[in-house]
Scaffold this active site. Structure first.
Site, PDB file in Angstrom:
ATOM      1  N   GLU A 146       0.852  -1.190   0.000  1.00 57.16           N
ATOM      2  CA  GLU A 146       0.000   0.000   0.000  1.00 57.16           C
ATOM      3  C   GLU A 146       0.887   1.238   0.000  1.00 57.16           C
ATOM      4  O   GLU A 146       1.714   1.423   0.887  1.00 57.16           O
ATOM      5  CB  GLU A 146      -0.903   0.003   1.225  1.00 57.16           C
ATOM      6  CG  GLU A 146      -1.952   1.093   1.195  1.00 57.16           C
ATOM      7  CD  GLU A 146      -2.911   1.007   2.367  1.00 57.16           C
ATOM      8  OE1 GLU A 146      -3.793   1.882   2.459  1.00 57.16           O
ATOM      9  OE2 GLU A 146      -2.772   0.082   3.177  1.00 57.16           O
ATOM     10  N   ASP A 172       9.111   5.665  -7.848  1.00 62.52           N
ATOM     11  CA  ASP A 172       7.769   6.229  -7.874  1.00 62.52           C
ATOM     12  C   ASP A 172       7.838   7.429  -8.788  1.00 62.52           C
ATOM     13  O   ASP A 172       8.749   8.265  -8.666  1.00 62.52           O
ATOM     14  CB  ASP A 172       7.292   6.629  -6.476  1.00 62.52           C
ATOM     15  CG  ASP A 172       5.778   6.772  -6.436  1.00 62.52           C
ATOM     16  OD1 ASP A 172       5.087   5.785  -6.767  1.00 62.52           O
ATOM     17  OD2 ASP A 172       5.268   7.852  -6.100  1.00 62.52           O
ATOM     18  N   GLY A 193       1.776   5.374 -20.494  1.00 67.97           N
ATOM     19  CA  GLY A 193       1.311   6.376 -19.545  1.00 67.97           C
ATOM     20  C   GLY A 193       1.001   7.720 -20.205  1.00 67.97           C
ATOM     21  O   GLY A 193       0.320   7.792 -21.235  1.00 67.97           O
ATOM     22  N   TYR A 194       1.551   8.767 -19.621  1.00 63.86           N
ATOM     23  CA  TYR A 194       1.288  10.124 -20.099  1.00 63.86           C
ATOM     24  C   TYR A 194       2.253  10.572 -21.206  1.00 63.86           C
ATOM     25  O   TYR A 194       2.206  11.733 -21.619  1.00 63.86           O
ATOM     26  CB  TYR A 194       1.382  11.118 -18.925  1.00 63.86           C
ATOM     27  CG  TYR A 194       0.340  10.908 -17.853  1.00 63.86           C
ATOM     28  CD1 TYR A 194      -0.926  11.495 -17.953  1.00 63.86           C
ATOM     29  CD2 TYR A 194       0.608  10.137 -16.728  1.00 63.86           C
ATOM     30  CE1 TYR A 194      -1.877  11.307 -16.966  1.00 63.86           C
ATOM     31  CE2 TYR A 194      -0.344   9.944 -15.725  1.00 63.86           C
ATOM     32  CZ  TYR A 194      -1.585  10.536 -15.860  1.00 63.86           C
ATOM     33  OH  TYR A 194      -2.536  10.350 -14.876  1.00 63.86           O
ATOM     34  N   LYS A 206      14.583   8.213 -25.510  1.00 60.06           N
ATOM     35  CA  LYS A 206      13.842   8.315 -24.251  1.00 60.06           C
ATOM     36  C   LYS A 206      14.738   7.982 -23.058  1.00 60.06           C
ATOM     37  O   LYS A 206      14.723   8.682 -22.042  1.00 60.06           O
ATOM     38  CB  LYS A 206      12.626   7.393 -24.265  1.00 60.06           C
ATOM     39  CG  LYS A 206      11.788   7.543 -22.991  1.00 60.06           C
ATOM     40  CD  LYS A 206      10.534   6.694 -23.006  1.00 60.06           C
ATOM     41  CE  LYS A 206       9.746   6.894 -21.714  1.00 60.06           C
ATOM     42  NZ  LYS A 206       8.551   6.028 -21.636  1.00 60.06           N
TER      43      LYS A 206
END
Length: 201
Positions: free
Chosen positions: A38, A67, A152-153, A174
């Site tokens: 979590e 993250d 993703g974005y 990238k």
């Protein structure tokens, strides 16, 4: 040499493997490890630390976690650490395309499109022993997706100096420019010594 990555994301595994070809990059599921900590942190660092520490406690081996997310100035840095869950309801995650469209709707009519990808990496080797690196990739939020590469974005972030979106970059471009690529390369020189010392303790 094996390097455990505290993630279930194959895209991240591939990116890191391309930057660190001398390592065997392993996800928990590659070893049949159930891994779903979590993420209760309030920052990229805290969430990366939680994941790396959790995987280390399961395997007893050094673990690398990242993250990452997109931070948009006009949204006060959102979605930030909630990037993967942005727009989700009742715990059901949106697809990349739906999440991108949700962000574009939030930004409709807003002129300030400054944004950045942020990546914090934590390499954890036991209590009180870790390395952390945080990097960014600055860009401009597009008004519609461009490009088919990445995930993703990536299709929403335009890089003015290259005239391309992140999703229009090839893998080599990238890895040399991205927030994750920069963070992993900064960490790379410390990896062999860190891993060998951890194995001896």
């Amino acid at each position: 040499m094996e390097l455990y990555i505290a993630s279930g994301n194959r895209h991240k595994q591939q990116e890191i493997a391309e930057i660190l070809p001398e390592f065997d990059i392993i996800l928990p599921e590659d070893k049949n490890i159930v891994f779903n900590p979590e993420e209760t942190g309030n920052s990229f660092f805290e969430n990366a630390f939680i994941k790396a520490e959790n995987l280390y406690e399961i395997t007893g081996k050094p673990a690398l976690a990242d993250d990452s997310g997109i931070c948009v100035d006009a949204l006060d840095g959102k979605p930030g650490i909630f990037s993967a869950r942005f727009g989700s309801e009742n715990g059901d995650k949106l697809s990349d395309a739906d999440r991108n469209n949700y962000l574009l709707r939030k930004m409709a009519g807003i002129k300030n499109r400054a944004c950045r990808f942020v990546c914090c990496i934590v390499l954890y080797g036991g209590k009180n022993r870790f390395i952390s690196v945080q990097e960014t990739l600055e860009g401009i939020l597009l008004e519609e997706p461009r490009g088919k590469n990445g995930f993703g974005y990536d299709p929403l972030v335009f890089l003015p100096e290259l005239g391309k979106s992140v999703a229009e970059l090839n893998a080599e471009e990238k890895n040399s420019l991205s927030h994750r690529g920069k963070a992993v390369r900064t960490l790379a020189p410390a990896l062999p010594g860190f891993l060998s010392e951890t194995a001896q303790t």
